[in-house]
Design a protein around this motif. Structure first.
Motif, PDB file in Angstrom:
ATOM      1  N   ILE A 111       0.833  -1.199   0.000  1.00 48.90           N
ATOM      2  CA  ILE A 111       0.000   0.000   0.000  1.00 48.90           C
ATOM      3  C   ILE A 111       0.868   1.251   0.000  1.00 48.90           C
ATOM      4  O   ILE A 111       0.594   2.230  -0.706  1.00 48.90           O
ATOM      5  CB  ILE A 111      -0.952  -0.006   1.211  1.00 48.90           C
ATOM      6  N   VAL A 121       0.062   4.531   7.032  1.00 50.50           N
ATOM      7  CA  VAL A 121      -0.810   3.440   6.570  1.00 50.50           C
ATOM      8  C   VAL A 121      -1.042   2.520   7.756  1.00 50.50           C
ATOM      9  O   VAL A 121      -0.100   1.920   8.280  1.00 50.50           O
ATOM     10  CB  VAL A 121      -0.177   2.646   5.407  1.00 50.50           C
ATOM     11  N   ILE A 146      -9.249   0.322   1.128  1.00 46.82           N
ATOM     12  CA  ILE A 146      -8.179   1.143   1.685  1.00 46.82           C
ATOM     13  C   ILE A 146      -8.720   2.559   1.735  1.00 46.82           C
ATOM     14  O   ILE A 146      -8.937   3.195   0.708  1.00 46.82           O
ATOM     15  CB  ILE A 146      -6.901   1.067   0.816  1.00 46.82           C
ATOM     16  N   TYR A 196      -3.932   6.424   5.394  1.00 43.79           N
ATOM     17  CA  TYR A 196      -4.780   5.346   4.893  1.00 43.79           C
ATOM     18  C   TYR A 196      -5.041   4.309   5.972  1.00 43.79           C
ATOM     19  O   TYR A 196      -4.119   3.874   6.668  1.00 43.79           O
ATOM     20  CB  TYR A 196      -4.132   4.660   3.692  1.00 43.79           C
ATOM     21  N   ALA A 198      -6.238   0.543   6.188  1.00 40.07           N
ATOM     22  CA  ALA A 198      -6.399  -0.642   5.348  1.00 40.07           C
ATOM     23  C   ALA A 198      -7.355  -1.615   6.030  1.00 40.07           C
ATOM     24  O   ALA A 198      -6.955  -2.387   6.905  1.00 40.07           O
ATOM     25  CB  ALA A 198      -5.040  -1.297   5.095  1.00 40.07           C
TER      26      ALA A 198
END
Length: 236
Positions: A111, A121, A146, A196, A198
């Motif tokens: 990612i 992330v 995501i 982000y 996930a």
């Protein structure tokens, strides 16, 4: 596995800590894996030494680095940032009450490589039944999306990208706080990075195993906030 610096801050909770370390070492990142022991009691320290000899990760006892009493999360972050930037690698924080899967680190790295301008992330946390739990129980619908999120990311299991690490020096973090996931999440957004979450990268979270008094937040909120204020605990 050498694509990231991985760290675990440890304060007691030997049972969950052992599970955390074993799961991370199964990912093959021992050379770049650092466990920071923040003045744990003797039983936990002895367990860490024994496990280090078996699994060959890097163990740092903060009592050999500072006389400042626990928690020393700011110092841990500063030391980890220095290691990550020296090797030009992202930093992944996995706390001692989190148990990852064999592909968790790989998925976070993917990612980081493919998402647009990532600062942080985060893997989403679940309970033993697979349901999203603290600190991400605001996510009600399961999916593999995501999500570019405006929510702060917890450091339960979170990657910090090299561009963000290069842009913000952790020595600038407040000395008056104990924990920095909220501050760093906000700083990432402030500097124009994307954070982000996930939802398809799931890790088991056993909340507050190293700080059981925090469970008062759910069973007795009044007492929790009384202790938080009067004892200056859990400064976020």
């Amino acid at each position: 596995m050498s694509e990231a610096i991985v760290i675990t801050p440890v304060k007691n909770s030997p049972e969950t800590t052992l599970k955390t370390i074993e799961a991370i070492c199964q990912s093959g990142c021992e050379n770049n894996y650092y466990v920071f022991n923040d003045f744990s009691e003797r039983a936990t320290k002895d367990l860490l030494e024994k496990t280090r000899k078996k699994l060959n990760f890097n163990l740092i006892h903060l009592e050999e680095v500072t006389t400042n009493p626990s928690p020393n999360y700011k110092l841990v972050l500063e030391m980890a940032q220095e290691k990550a930037l020296k090797k030009n690698l992202p930093l992944i924080i996995i706390e001692s009450d989190v148990i990852i899967k064999p592909d968790t680190i790989t998925e976070l790295l993917k990612i980081n490589e493919t998402a647009e301008n990532p600062g942080l992330v985060g893997a989403i946390t679940t309970d033993k039944k697979g349901n999203y739990n603290f600190p991400y129980n605001f996510e009600k619908k399961k999916s593999d999306k995501i999500v570019n999120t405006s929510h702060s990311l917890s450091f339960c299991c979170t990657l910090l990208s090299v561009p963000f690490l290069s842009a913000f020096n952790f020595t600038e973090l407040s000395q008056k706080k104990d924990w920095f996931d909220v501050s760093i999440s906000r700083q990432s957004k402030k500097m124009g990075f994307n954070n982000y979450l996930a939802k398809g990268v799931r890790v088991l979270h056993l909340p507050h195993s190293s700080r059981p008094w925090k469970n008062l937040k759910y069973s007795n909120p009044f007492l929790y906030y009384f202790k938080k204020i009067t004892q200056k605990r859990d400064r976020i």
